[in-house]
Design a protein around this motif. Structure first.
Motif, PDB file in Angstrom:
ATOM      1  N   GLY A  43       0.834  -1.200   0.000  1.00  0.00           N
ATOM      2  CA  GLY A  43       0.000   0.000   0.000  1.00  0.00           C
ATOM      3  C   GLY A  43       0.868   1.249   0.000  1.00  0.00           C
ATOM      4  N   SER A  44       0.372   2.290   0.600  1.00  0.00           N
ATOM      5  CA  SER A  44       1.134   3.530   0.733  1.00  0.00           C
ATOM      6  C   SER A  44       2.189   3.355   1.819  1.00  0.00           C
ATOM      7  N   ARG A  91       8.063  -4.459   5.090  1.00  0.00           N
ATOM      8  CA  ARG A  91       8.753  -4.239   3.820  1.00  0.00           C
ATOM      9  C   ARG A  91       9.371  -2.846   3.796  1.00  0.00           C
ATOM     10  N   VAL A  92      10.569  -2.754   3.207  1.00  0.00           N
ATOM     11  CA  VAL A  92      11.240  -1.474   3.003  1.00  0.00           C
ATOM     12  C   VAL A  92      11.787  -1.470   1.579  1.00  0.00           C
ATOM     13  N   GLY A 172       7.082   1.637  -4.250  1.00  0.00           N
ATOM     14  CA  GLY A 172       6.685   0.357  -3.687  1.00  0.00           C
ATOM     15  C   GLY A 172       5.573  -0.346  -4.450  1.00  0.00           C
ATOM     16  N   ASN A 173       5.044   0.315  -5.476  1.00  0.00           N
ATOM     17  CA  ASN A 173       3.966  -0.288  -6.265  1.00  0.00           C
ATOM     18  C   ASN A 173       4.495  -1.445  -7.086  1.00  0.00           C
ATOM     19  N   ALA A 174       3.641  -2.422  -7.313  1.00  0.00           N
ATOM     20  CA  ALA A 174       3.995  -3.552  -8.171  1.00  0.00           C
ATOM     21  C   ALA A 174       4.157  -3.066  -9.606  1.00  0.00           C
ATOM     22  N   PRO A 175       5.087  -3.637 -10.363  1.00  0.00           N
ATOM     23  CA  PRO A 175       5.252  -3.235 -11.770  1.00  0.00           C
ATOM     24  C   PRO A 175       3.966  -3.488 -12.550  1.00  0.00           C
TER      25      PRO A 175
END
Length: 176
Positions: A43-44, A91-92, A172-175
């Protein structure tokens, strides 16, 4: 039973580049880290660390910030202490963005770029941005918690064509 795998503890992200030619606008690159919650790992970001900021708990800190690339060795240094990071984070993402104040610049326009992620004396990854030379920002690595609670790193070099503020929200968004 607990695991003997400690995972990644404390890493250092170092970034260097050559200054712009005399009379040209300065090359200003920035290391950016975005932290994501267990509830929304894609997410954000819960918070973003970059120039002029640090993690609220002090686990991610930008130790050195350069606006020109002048100097010897690495120009920017960020420390990430995964062994101290709260269990609330899963996650980072770590990336690099080019400030666009002096006009549109891509990694291909900046000489001798290099980013390295190390844990102690062990180099985990090193990148010169050649694969994203037409981009203005790029992710470098993704750190995630494994099932034992330890941290793992994955090299994730992906280019973006955006400004630093938008990049911090998109990295962080998925491709697609």
């Amino acid at each position: 039973m607990s695991s003997l795998n400690k995972g990644i503890g404390k890493v250092e992200v170092t970034l260097k580049w050559d200054p712009s030619p005399l009379g040209a606008p300065a090359n200003d690159l920035d290391i950016i880290a975005a932290t994501y919650s267990v509830e929304e790992p894609h997410g954000s970001p819960v918070y973003v660390v970059h120039f002029g900021s640090r993690a609220p708990d002090g686990t991610i800190t930008l130790n050195r910030d350069s606006r020109t690339g002048l100097g010897l060795g690495y120009d920017e240094v960020m420390t990430l202490e995964f062994d101290r990071l709260s269990a609330a984070y899963a996650r980072v993402m770590v990336g690099v963005a080019i400030q666009q104040g002096g006009g549109q610049k891509t990694f291909g326009d900046i000489v001798n770029t290099n980013v390295r992620i190390s844990e102690g004396h062990t180099v985990l990854t090193e990148e010169d941005f050649a694969v994203v030379s037409s981009s203005t920002a790029a992710t470098i690595a993704e750190f995630t918690r494994d099932e034992t609670g330890g941290w793992e790193m994955f090299e994730v070099v992906r280019g973006f064509d955006t400004d630093p503020n938008s990049f911090a929200q998109q990295m962080g968004n998925a491709p697609t």
